[in-house]
Design an enzyme around this catalytic site. Structure first.
Site, short mmCIF file in Angstrom:
data_model
loop_
_atom_site.label_atom_id
_atom_site.label_comp_id
_atom_site.label_asym_id
_atom_site.label_seq_id
_atom_site.Cartn_x
_atom_site.Cartn_y
_atom_site.Cartn_z
N ASP A 79 34.18 24.67 28.95
CA ASP A 79 34.95 25.59 29.78
C ASP A 79 36.21 25.99 29.03
OD1 ASP A 79 35.28 26.51 32.87
OD2 ASP A 79 37.23 25.96 32.03
N ASN B 132 43.00 36.54 31.56
CA ASN B 132 42.63 37.68 32.40
C ASN B 132 43.86 38.30 33.07
OD1 ASN B 132 39.88 37.92 31.97
ND2 ASN B 132 39.35 36.46 33.57
N HIS C 197 40.87 42.04 32.13
CA HIS C 197 39.51 41.50 32.05
C HIS C 197 38.76 41.97 30.80
CE1 HIS C 197 39.29 39.45 35.93
NE2 HIS C 197 40.09 40.41 36.39
N ASP D 171 36.88 39.42 28.47
CA ASP D 171 35.47 39.53 28.09
C ASP D 171 35.29 39.32 26.59
OD1 ASP D 171 34.80 40.01 30.70
OD2 ASP D 171 34.49 42.17 30.45
N GLU E 255 33.71 31.41 32.91
CA GLU E 255 34.11 31.01 31.56
C GLU E 255 33.43 29.73 31.12
OE1 GLU E 255 37.53 29.60 34.31
OE2 GLU E 255 36.02 31.17 34.27
#
Length: 347
Positions: free
Chosen positions: A223, A231, A236, A240, A265
């Site tokens: 993670d 973010n 975002h 990404d 994530e």
């Protein structure tokens, strides 16, 4: 009287043969239901009968494609493949009409169409050869003048057959193209569109396949640390790109082992055929490589700050369910988070 006994003997023998054949069908249906953990209710039995009674047919091939890798059929799959499950508890029809079910159903239709086209081509080819042979024989034995009208009709019929064969050839190519697109759709259904990595379904199928082979398995849950800050601070789109970058590093460092984006994530690595220590070395290399990188915005060259990930790694017991292994690895991940992040916990 003797004739009556012989007839009776034949009748008894035929009855025995039919009984043995019926029992063989029952056995195949039972094996099919047990393999997919389906109850012996009328709906499942009828569907199983359709599959085992024509093992080379389009339905059986669609089922084989859908269950490839050890995946079991569900009521939703049976509905999508044309089973009548109106009396069985199932998920809503809208769910059954999506993704995998539609792909499998369409694939079954395409394969059935290809079988039909193939049979038609064979028939027209045989018919054309017979007509041509008949015309040649008439020319030799009778003479063209006396049978000119018949030959004209034969030539016209041959042209029609050849045109039909050409049209069928085009239809066959179109069916093959559609089948290739369906295979691509099946692959896309098992792939995360953002990172290009396998998704959760692909992970579960691969896990089941390794369990069936008896391979030793280790599972890691990874993670990205403080991903929400990325973010919130950069948007975002940047988030990404970070997801894809971390996924690429994991895939590169873990070699042939499956790296999947599990959601958000979170990534899961499925190590098969290696000891826990070997998987630990690969994960640790990936973690260190990510921590050393200095990510920047491509638009402004502004630094993103430190990007790291935490992970938990555990070995699966023989035959253990993937969900149970995931929960254990996830618990180790949370321990890594609690221990300051950017580290790997083994258990």
């Amino acid at each position: 009287m003797m004739g009556g006994k012989v007839a009776l003997a034949f009748e008894v023998e035929a009855t025995v043969d039919r009984g043995e054949a019926s029992r063989a069908v029952f056995d195949r249906i039972r094996d099919f239901l047990e393999a997919n953990r389906l109850g012996p209710d009328p709906v499942n039995y009828a569907f199983g009968y359709r599959v085992v009674s024509d093992p080379a047919g389009p339905l059986a091939r669609a089922v084989a494609a859908l269950t490839d890798g050890g995946v079991r059929l569900t009521k939703r799959d049976i509905l999508a493949l044309g089973g009548d499950v109106s009396n069985a508890p199932i998920e809503p029809p809208a769910a059954a009409a999506s993704g995998e079910g539609l792909v499998a159903q369409t694939q079954m239709q395409v394969e059935g169409f290809q079988d039909l086209v193939r049979a038609m081509r064979n028939e027209t080819a045989d018919f054309g050869r017979d007509l041509a042979a008949t015309a040649d024989a008439m020319r030799v034995s009778t003479g063209i003048d006396s049978v000119s009208e018949v030959l004209r009709m034969t030539g016209a019929m041959l042209n029609r057959v050849q045109n039909a064969e050409s049209q069928l050839e085009v239809a066959t190519r179109e069916a093959s193209d559609l089948r290739a697109k369906l295979e691509e759709a099946r692959d896309n259904a098992r792939r995360d569109p953002l990172t290009g990595l396998p998704n959760r379904r692909a992970l579960e199928e691969a896990y089941a396949d390794h369990v069936a082979k008896g391979s030793p398995i280790c599972v890691a849950v990874c993670d990205i640390d403080h991903f929400k800050l990325v973010n919130d601070g950069f948007g975002h789109a940047v988030g990404d790109r970070v997801l894809k970058a971390i996924g690429d590093v994991l895939a590169e460092q873990c070699g042939e082992h499956l790296v999947a984006r599990y959601g958000g994530e979170e990534f899961v690595v499925l190590f098969a055929g290696i000891p826990l220590a070997a998987g630990q070395d690969m994960l640790e290399s990936a973690r260190q490589l990510v921590a050393k990188k200095r990510y920047r915005l491509r638009e402004s060259d502004e630094p993103l700050g430190e990007v790291t990930f935490s992970a938990g790694l555990t070995a699966a017991s023989s035959g253990e369910d993937v969900g149970d292994v995931f929960v254990r690895a996830d618990g180790l991940l949370y321990a890594a988070k609690a221990d300051g992040r950017n580290c790997l916990k083994i258990g």
